[in-house]
Write an enzyme that holds these catalytic residues in place. Structure first.
Site, PDB file in Angstrom:
ATOM      1  N   ASP A 198      18.859 -13.772   9.753  1.00 38.41           N
ATOM      2  CA  ASP A 198      18.733 -15.126  10.283  1.00 38.41           C
ATOM      3  C   ASP A 198      17.668 -15.950   9.572  1.00 38.41           C
ATOM      4  O   ASP A 198      17.119 -16.902  10.140  1.00 38.41           O
ATOM      5  CB  ASP A 198      18.452 -15.087  11.788  1.00 38.41           C
ATOM      6  N   ASP A 242      26.448 -14.313  10.137  1.00 38.27           N
ATOM      7  CA  ASP A 242      25.674 -15.298   9.358  1.00 38.27           C
ATOM      8  C   ASP A 242      25.277 -14.838   7.962  1.00 38.27           C
ATOM      9  O   ASP A 242      24.836 -15.655   7.148  1.00 38.27           O
ATOM     10  CB  ASP A 242      24.377 -15.714  10.075  1.00 38.27           C
ATOM     11  N   ASP A 291      21.146 -19.083  23.784  1.00 42.74           N
ATOM     12  CA  ASP A 291      21.163 -19.300  22.340  1.00 42.74           C
ATOM     13  C   ASP A 291      19.760 -19.351  21.754  1.00 42.74           C
ATOM     14  O   ASP A 291      19.594 -19.269  20.543  1.00 42.74           O
ATOM     15  CB  ASP A 291      21.877 -20.610  22.001  1.00 42.74           C
TER      16      ASP A 291
END
Length: 340
Positions: free
Chosen positions: A119, A157, A304
């Protein structure tokens, strides 16, 4: 933007399996998804964890007398969701999940989420400290699956972040090498299907940009790619986007995360957007030859991140979960009225 998680049973309100929304922030709703009826388990081939946060919340609310809320929340607890595996030792979580799935003769859905520099150091920073330990980790992950049936969503991701510039150029060659090795190792397990994460239709505008890194990351040896992990893009927009990627990759199949896309995205808000709803229940019956399954990869009700009024990323947020379920109820009622 995603968050490490554990499948271990923990007290409600602590950090558990989950993810934040993806970086795509555009798109429009194409109307409500197929309704999820409370208390009715879809004839899904995927394993539903009886100790999920939603299931334990339903039991707790029943004890507290919140029977109506408990019934509504069953829209989430009655549906199978992915188990996120992101910690140093993946074996205990996977062993528990595979044992449960085997007992029910179902397919487990697992998310491998431990790539180095995960991330890009944002909400879900972390991951294995180096390449060697990541490869050991993925080896233990694969071995723990054994001969069981599982779908593995590989490193949300990781590929799109190489395209949008978030992952430094100096780390990209190592990342694609690790992903390709991970695909190869996981595919040694006879019952495993592997899907590489490819972002969503509101993130990388030109899907052609994803093709080279996907190829370098082992897409040819995989079963395909996954779209919309932890995001809200509509199923229609995702299918159109996925077909374009598939064309570039010789007809590769894909799966969709439909966990929270019932009302589509909220323009300009990617983190805990209000007014969202559950999407199509998990199934392999997609009526599309290229779409292998609809999955609930993001666990509905997990925050989130510490934005949009939410607790830290991955924290079970029961009132938010209830909001998703209520919005789905409203969609169902609206659809019923339209059909009368």
């Amino acid at each position: 933007m995603l968050v490490p998680a554990t499948a271990a049973v923990v007290a409600i309100g602590t950090v558990v399996s989950g993810a934040t929304a993806a970086d795509g922030r555009t798109g429009a709703s194409h109307g409500p998804a197929s309704p999820v009826r409370p208390g009715v388990i879809d004839s899904s081939p995927f394993w539903n964890d009886p100790e999920s946060d939603a299931a334990r919340q339903v039991r707790q609310w029943k004890l507290e007398g919140r029977t109506r809320d408990a019934r509504i929340l069953r829209r989430i607890s009655d549906q199978p969701q992915a188990t996120w595996v992101a910690w140093d030792d993946p074996v205990p979580d996977i062993a528990r999940v595979m044992a449960g799935a085997e007992k029910k003769k179902k397919t487990a859905v697992l998310v491998a989420y431990n790539i180095p520099h995960r991330d890009c150091g944002q909400h879900s920073a972390g991951g294995a400290p180096d390449a060697e330990r990541y490869l050991r980790w993925i080896g233990a992950f694969a071995k723990a699956i054994g001969n069981g049936k599982a779908i593995v969503v590989l490193e949300p991701d990781a590929v799109p972040h190489m395209v949008d510039g978030c992952t430094p150029k100096g780390m990209r060659a190592e990342r694609t090498r690790l992903l390709a090795k991970a695909v190869a190792r996981l595919k040694r397990q006879p019952g495993v299907k592997v899907y590489l994460d490819a972002g969503n239709s509101g993130w990388i505008a030109d899907p052609w940009q994803l093709v080279a890194p996907l190829r370098q990351s082992g897409i040819e040896r995989s079963d395909g790619f996954v779209l919309n992990t932890a995001n809200f893009q509509t199923t229609a927009s995702l299918k159109a986007y996925g077909r374009r990627i598939s064309e570039f990759l010789g007809g590769k199949h894909f799966v969709l995360d439909t966990s929270r896309n019932g009302n589509g995205p909220l323009l300009g808000t990617w983190c805990n957007p209000p007014g969202r709803a559950l999407g199509h229940p998990p199934t392999t019956k997609t009526d599309d030859p290229l779409v292998d399954a609809y999955l609930w990869i993001k666990n509905p009700g997990d925050s989130d991140g510490s934005c949009g009024g939410g607790p830290p990323a991955g924290t079970w947020w029961p009132e938010h979960a209830l909001g998703l379920a209520r919005a789905t109820t409203q969609n169902t009622q609206r659809t019923t009225r339209m059909l009368q």
